[in-house]
Design a protein around this motif. Structure first.
Motif, PDB file in Angstrom:
ATOM      1  N   SER A 135       0.751  -1.206   0.007  1.00 48.53           N
ATOM      2  CA  SER A 135      -0.085  -0.081   0.040  1.00 48.53           C
ATOM      3  C   SER A 135       0.918   1.223  -0.082  1.00 48.53           C
ATOM      4  O   SER A 135       1.791   1.347   0.539  1.00 48.53           O
ATOM      5  CB  SER A 135      -1.052  -0.038   1.219  1.00 48.53           C
ATOM      6  N   PHE A 136       0.191   2.349  -0.622  1.00 45.27           N
ATOM      7  CA  PHE A 136       0.959   3.711  -0.877  1.00 45.27           C
ATOM      8  C   PHE A 136       0.051   4.683  -0.330  1.00 45.27           C
ATOM      9  O   PHE A 136      -1.008   4.743  -0.948  1.00 45.27           O
ATOM     10  CB  PHE A 136       1.566   3.568  -2.160  1.00 45.27           C
ATOM     11  N   PRO A 137       0.437   5.603   0.350  1.00 47.79           N
ATOM     12  CA  PRO A 137      -0.314   6.904   0.681  1.00 47.79           C
ATOM     13  C   PRO A 137      -0.364   7.676  -0.609  1.00 47.79           C
ATOM     14  O   PRO A 137       0.454   7.696  -1.554  1.00 47.79           O
ATOM     15  CB  PRO A 137       0.404   7.553   1.891  1.00 47.79           C
ATOM     16  N   THR A 138      -1.814   7.954  -0.899  1.00 45.01           N
ATOM     17  CA  THR A 138      -1.953   8.851  -2.206  1.00 45.01           C
ATOM     18  C   THR A 138      -1.453  10.491  -2.066  1.00 45.01           C
ATOM     19  O   THR A 138      -1.161  10.971  -3.044  1.00 45.01           O
ATOM     20  CB  THR A 138      -3.442   9.073  -2.527  1.00 45.01           C
ATOM     21  N   GLY A 139      -1.307  10.714  -0.975  1.00 48.25           N
ATOM     22  CA  GLY A 139      -1.406  12.255  -0.647  1.00 48.25           C
ATOM     23  C   GLY A 139      -2.464  13.160  -0.840  1.00 48.25           C
ATOM     24  O   GLY A 139      -2.388  14.342  -0.971  1.00 48.25           O
ATOM     25  N   THR A 157      -5.438   5.535   0.356  1.00 45.81           N
ATOM     26  CA  THR A 157      -4.543   4.647   0.285  1.00 45.81           C
ATOM     27  C   THR A 157      -4.726   3.825  -1.022  1.00 45.81           C
ATOM     28  O   THR A 157      -5.755   3.669  -1.428  1.00 45.81           O
ATOM     29  CB  THR A 157      -4.360   3.878   1.474  1.00 45.81           C
ATOM     30  N   LEU A 158      -3.660   3.856  -1.669  1.00 49.63           N
ATOM     31  CA  LEU A 158      -3.705   2.895  -2.973  1.00 49.63           C
ATOM     32  C   LEU A 158      -3.028   1.667  -2.613  1.00 49.63           C
ATOM     33  O   LEU A 158      -1.793   1.618  -2.156  1.00 49.63           O
ATOM     34  CB  LEU A 158      -2.706   3.642  -4.023  1.00 49.63           C
ATOM     35  N   VAL A 159      -3.538   0.524  -2.824  1.00 49.45           N
ATOM     36  CA  VAL A 159      -3.105  -0.845  -2.481  1.00 49.45           C
ATOM     37  C   VAL A 159      -2.886  -1.499  -3.920  1.00 49.45           C
ATOM     38  O   VAL A 159      -3.791  -1.636  -4.972  1.00 49.45           O
ATOM     39  CB  VAL A 159      -3.881  -1.639  -1.831  1.00 49.45           C
ATOM     40  N   LEU A 160      -1.678  -2.049  -4.287  1.00 47.18           N
ATOM     41  CA  LEU A 160      -1.349  -2.649  -5.394  1.00 47.18           C
ATOM     42  C   LEU A 160      -1.019  -4.274  -5.337  1.00 47.18           C
ATOM     43  O   LEU A 160      -0.429  -4.257  -4.300  1.00 47.18           O
ATOM     44  CB  LEU A 160      -0.038  -2.107  -6.131  1.00 47.18           C
ATOM     45  N   MET A 161      -1.575  -4.836  -6.098  1.00 45.43           N
ATOM     46  CA  MET A 161      -1.542  -6.446  -5.840  1.00 45.43           C
ATOM     47  C   MET A 161      -1.073  -6.918  -7.242  1.00 45.43           C
ATOM     48  O   MET A 161      -1.449  -6.690  -8.386  1.00 45.43           O
ATOM     49  CB  MET A 161      -2.598  -7.108  -5.791  1.00 45.43           C
ATOM     50  N   VAL A 162       0.341  -7.642  -7.285  1.00 46.16           N
ATOM     51  CA  VAL A 162       0.812  -8.465  -8.634  1.00 46.16           C
ATOM     52  C   VAL A 162       0.727  -9.644  -8.327  1.00 46.16           C
ATOM     53  O   VAL A 162       0.717 -10.332  -7.331  1.00 46.16           O
ATOM     54  CB  VAL A 162       2.259  -7.784  -8.708  1.00 46.16           C
ATOM     55  N   CYS A 163      -0.105 -10.384  -9.384  1.00 48.31           N
ATOM     56  CA  CYS A 163      -0.281 -11.862  -9.558  1.00 48.31           C
ATOM     57  C   CYS A 163       0.209 -12.183 -10.859  1.00 48.31           C
ATOM     58  O   CYS A 163       0.965 -11.547 -11.418  1.00 48.31           O
ATOM     59  CB  CYS A 163      -1.874 -12.022  -9.548  1.00 48.31           C
ATOM     60  N   ARG A 189       1.457  12.663 -12.856  1.00 53.38           N
ATOM     61  CA  ARG A 189       1.590  12.087 -11.422  1.00 53.38           C
ATOM     62  C   ARG A 189       0.332  11.004 -11.198  1.00 53.38           C
ATOM     63  O   ARG A 189       0.066  10.837 -10.138  1.00 53.38           O
ATOM     64  CB  ARG A 189       1.602  13.350 -10.666  1.00 53.38           C
ATOM     65  N   GLU A 190      -0.165  10.427 -12.442  1.00 49.58           N
ATOM     66  CA  GLU A 190      -0.986   9.389 -12.214  1.00 49.58           C
ATOM     67  C   GLU A 190      -0.261   8.028 -12.609  1.00 49.58           C
ATOM     68  O   GLU A 190       0.410   7.854 -13.553  1.00 49.58           O
ATOM     69  CB  GLU A 190      -2.193   9.576 -13.323  1.00 49.58           C
ATOM     70  N   ALA A 245      -3.969   8.990  -9.096  1.00 51.59           N
ATOM     71  CA  ALA A 245      -3.160  10.085  -8.537  1.00 51.59           C
ATOM     72  C   ALA A 245      -2.519   9.899  -7.492  1.00 51.59           C
ATOM     73  O   ALA A 245      -3.236   9.443  -6.365  1.00 51.59           O
ATOM     74  CB  ALA A 245      -4.047  11.518  -8.611  1.00 51.59           C
ATOM     75  N   LEU A 246      -1.036  10.260  -7.666  1.00 48.61           N
ATOM     76  CA  LEU A 246      -0.311   9.869  -6.354  1.00 48.61           C
ATOM     77  C   LEU A 246       0.452  11.170  -6.132  1.00 48.61           C
ATOM     78  O   LEU A 246       0.989  12.048  -6.919  1.00 48.61           O
ATOM     79  CB  LEU A 246       0.381   8.817  -6.496  1.00 48.61           C
ATOM     80  N   SER A 247       1.149  11.601  -4.813  1.00 52.25           N
ATOM     81  CA  SER A 247       2.233  12.515  -4.667  1.00 52.25           C
ATOM     82  C   SER A 247       3.193  11.886  -5.197  1.00 52.25           C
ATOM     83  O   SER A 247       3.199  10.786  -5.662  1.00 52.25           O
ATOM     84  CB  SER A 247       2.095  12.570  -3.088  1.00 52.25           C
ATOM     85  N   GLN A 248       4.068  12.696  -5.609  1.00 52.94           N
ATOM     86  CA  GLN A 248       5.575  12.428  -6.526  1.00 52.94           C
ATOM     87  C   GLN A 248       6.299  11.501  -5.532  1.00 52.94           C
ATOM     88  O   GLN A 248       6.814  10.418  -6.258  1.00 52.94           O
ATOM     89  CB  GLN A 248       6.228  13.713  -6.714  1.00 52.94           C
ATOM     90  N   LYS A 249       6.374  11.532  -4.313  1.00 58.13           N
ATOM     91  CA  LYS A 249       7.192  10.648  -3.411  1.00 58.13           C
ATOM     92  C   LYS A 249       6.340   9.196  -3.514  1.00 58.13           C
ATOM     93  O   LYS A 249       7.265   8.035  -3.782  1.00 58.13           O
ATOM     94  CB  LYS A 249       7.066  11.208  -2.069  1.00 58.13           C
ATOM     95  N   SER A 250       5.049   9.152  -3.609  1.00 63.20           N
ATOM     96  CA  SER A 250       4.609   7.815  -3.431  1.00 63.20           C
ATOM     97  C   SER A 250       4.452   7.149  -4.924  1.00 63.20           C
ATOM     98  O   SER A 250       4.498   6.017  -5.084  1.00 63.20           O
ATOM     99  CB  SER A 250       3.059   8.015  -3.122  1.00 63.20           C
TER     100      SER A 250
END
Length: 98
Positions: free
Chosen positions: A11-15, A20-26, A59-60, A69-74
């Protein structure tokens, strides 16, 4: 990465507004979901993509038809994490028109 290690998620904070953005790789696909907070049980937006590739525009982060959309750091953190998971991340920010 060994196929037996999948799926993996992070998970990543969106800012933005505590979401929060959660990514799952399958093995053959990616999943992304936006949660209202790190403690939410249900996502408010979801997207999935066949294959293991994602796209950055500005930033998307785009997963399938979903744009997040995410902050640059995220965004940098998400790109590094996806790369470590064997996901190809294309950057179309300045290279091609959207």
């Amino acid at each position: 990465m060994k196929a037996s290690a999948l799926p993996v998620e992070h998970s990543f904070p969106t800012g933005s507004h505590g979401t929060t953005l959660v990514l799952m790789v399958c093995a053959g696909w990616l999943w992304a979901g936006i949660y209202a907070s790190p403690h939410s049980a249900t996502p408010t937006e979801v997207a999935a993509a066949t294959g293991r590739s994602a796209t950055v525009r500005g930033r998307e982060l785009q997963i399938g038809t979903g744009r997040f959309a995410l902050s640059q750091k995220s965004l940098q953190s998400a790109r590094r994490w996806l790369d470590r998971q064997g996901v190809r991340v294309r950057d179309l920010t300045a290279k091609e028109p959207a």
